[in-house]
Write a protein that holds these residues in place. Sequence first.
Motif, PDB file in Angstrom:
ATOM      1  N   GLN A  20      58.299  15.332   0.043  1.00  0.00           N
ATOM      2  CA  GLN A  20      58.233  15.458  -1.114  1.00  0.00           C
ATOM      3  C   GLN A  20      57.710  14.293  -2.142  1.00  0.00           C
ATOM      4  OE1 GLN A  20      60.138  19.605  -1.407  1.00  0.00           O
ATOM      5  NE2 GLN A  20      61.006  18.890  -0.986  1.00  0.00           N
ATOM      6  N   ALA A  66      58.035  20.716  -3.058  1.00  0.00           N
ATOM      7  CA  ALA A  66      56.151  20.972  -2.264  1.00  0.00           C
ATOM      8  C   ALA A  66      56.048  22.644  -2.688  1.00  0.00           C
ATOM      9  CB  ALA A  66      56.560  20.977  -1.314  1.00  0.00           C
ATOM     10  N   ILE A  78      49.383  19.816   0.444  1.00  0.00           N
ATOM     11  CA  ILE A  78      51.109  20.291  -0.020  1.00  0.00           C
ATOM     12  C   ILE A  78      51.596  22.217   0.181  1.00  0.00           C
ATOM     13  CG2 ILE A  78      50.675  20.408  -2.134  1.00  0.00           C
ATOM     14  CD1 ILE A  78      53.356  18.077  -2.362  1.00  0.00           C
ATOM     15  N   ASP A 130      55.654  23.542   1.549  1.00  0.00           N
ATOM     16  CA  ASP A 130      56.632  23.943   2.262  1.00  0.00           C
ATOM     17  C   ASP A 130      56.677  24.336   3.726  1.00  0.00           C
ATOM     18  OD1 ASP A 130      58.544  26.698   0.497  1.00  0.00           O
ATOM     19  OD2 ASP A 130      56.367  25.743   0.063  1.00  0.00           O
ATOM     20  N   SER A 173      58.357  19.482   4.183  1.00  0.00           N
ATOM     21  CA  SER A 173      57.262  18.994   3.671  1.00  0.00           C
ATOM     22  C   SER A 173      56.141  18.587   4.350  1.00  0.00           C
ATOM     23  CB  SER A 173      57.262  19.505   2.011  1.00  0.00           C
ATOM     24  OG  SER A 173      58.980  20.599   1.294  1.00  0.00           O
TER      25      SER A 173
END
Length: 576
Positions: A104, A457, A511, A513, A524
Amino acid sequence: MKFARLLPLPLLALGLGAAPPAPPRYDIVIRGGTVYDGSGGRPFVADVAVKGDRIVAIGPHLHGRGSSEVNARGKAVSPGFINMLAHPEESLIADGRAVSDLTQGVTLEVMGEVSMGPLSPSMKALAAKRQGDIKYPVTWNTLGEYLEMLEKRGISPNIASFVGAGTVRENLLGEADVQPNSAQLAAMQALVKQAMEEGALGLTDALIYAPNTYAKTPELIALAKTSAACGGIYTVHMRSEGDRLEQGVQETIEIARASGAPAEIYHFKQAGRGNWAKIGPEIATIENARAQGIRISADMYVYTAGATGLDAAMPSWVQDGGLEAWITRLQDPATRQRVKAEMLTLHPATWENLYAGAGPDGLLLLGFNNPKLKPLAGKTLAQVARERGKSPEDTAMDLVVEDGSRVGVAYFLMDEANVRKAVKLPWMSFGSDAEAPAPEGVFLLTKTHPRAYGNFARVLGHYSRETGDITLPDAIRRLTSLPADNLSLFDRGRLKVGAFADVVVFDPATIADHATYDKPDQLSTGVDDVLVNGRFAFRAGKPTGAPTGRVVRGRAWTGAPGGGCRAAASQWRWTK
């Protein structure tokens, strides 16, 4: 000599004309990325050059080449992220890569809610006895020795730590509900000073847990004054985040005012449905204190469930004396009945009842030491109680006894609307409040909270890109320069010439999660490269395993020129 202009460069170099300067050589050049420098200002397209462990040039189309070059066109380039509340104390011993956080973009893990030193001989024995899946020898005595041990083992992220007021209390008073006399308090202050001169960033505490909860406000002020005199910040898991939230905030403000230290509220929240409406007054109280010059800020994780142990489901008196005494008491029928009655009390006057706030259906079992109990991870307490044919309260007590531990659990206590309000606060930074595992090996023996794999994230993907609650420049500021400034880390948290080269290259458009409560160990995505101290800890989407991390120490560290508490007691850099 007009004809010299017509001569080739090699002839000019022989003295017939001046040779052009050799192009600079760098270790790493990140080319053409959109630079978010950590200030929160407008991003710009530029190259970033690194030599050794520092950033040496930032600008468009930098002349010269790097031994390694990164094509960052179309990507964001930012300072490395600071995990303001991290718990990789044991996970880094098992795996120094910190994969869940490195994925992350985290480059600094700030630990110490309960610090790993200073330890007395009895604390060392208990630490070894109470270990879970991760086994290790407790070879250190002081906080400084622990941090040095991690660095020598090899770690990918940087690490820093506070010294725990609860750790210091236990060192001298044990785990009983007792109060220090003047000589004991002076000895506790001496341990705080020692830890500060070993590099601690300040003093911290976790005031809902025994034995920490036995400390009174004057004790905390005395220890915070010692930390402040060494340039330290006071950070706290407040005595209440629910029914007595107002008193918890006021105590924190009082300690900051009386000690002269900046204060940081850990995992800002309003726990329990009946307390959700308190967010507005709580914010107003903090901002009023800030307007009066009290240096107070906060951090948070961006989820509606917290994670801790079943100790937060039971009154502190039953835990007096430590884990083993607690387990012994829970085997006494009369004591169990008293504990059960208090667990069913929605708003007890003397302790923070997370069980009542979440209820058995909102209490998710995560981690056990006993192999026979591990299959229960991922079930709610209500489910297990039904399977066993017992009340949820009796089941909770049985699990503590059978596991010989506090049992790791998640409590669903918070409101998503409040999370979104808090994310917008300009003085709010972020912390996972979790270990830094990898989806492999020993870490698969127990479940964790999804915040371990997704907190940062999620800030950038969900709350910035998807909901628009925070702009990307401000999200990056509050992941980088804000916590760095609050901790007085003057050469980290910004992309600027001369700063340490902790750098993240990521795609703002992707980006995200992926960790969930059902499947928390999902990495992530969206981060491409991470530099820690000028070396690749993460490259082309994969951890390198390189020992790039270092101990980041506070200003009182005696190992630095001009160190020591007397020299450190100067102005903090603090963002109002």
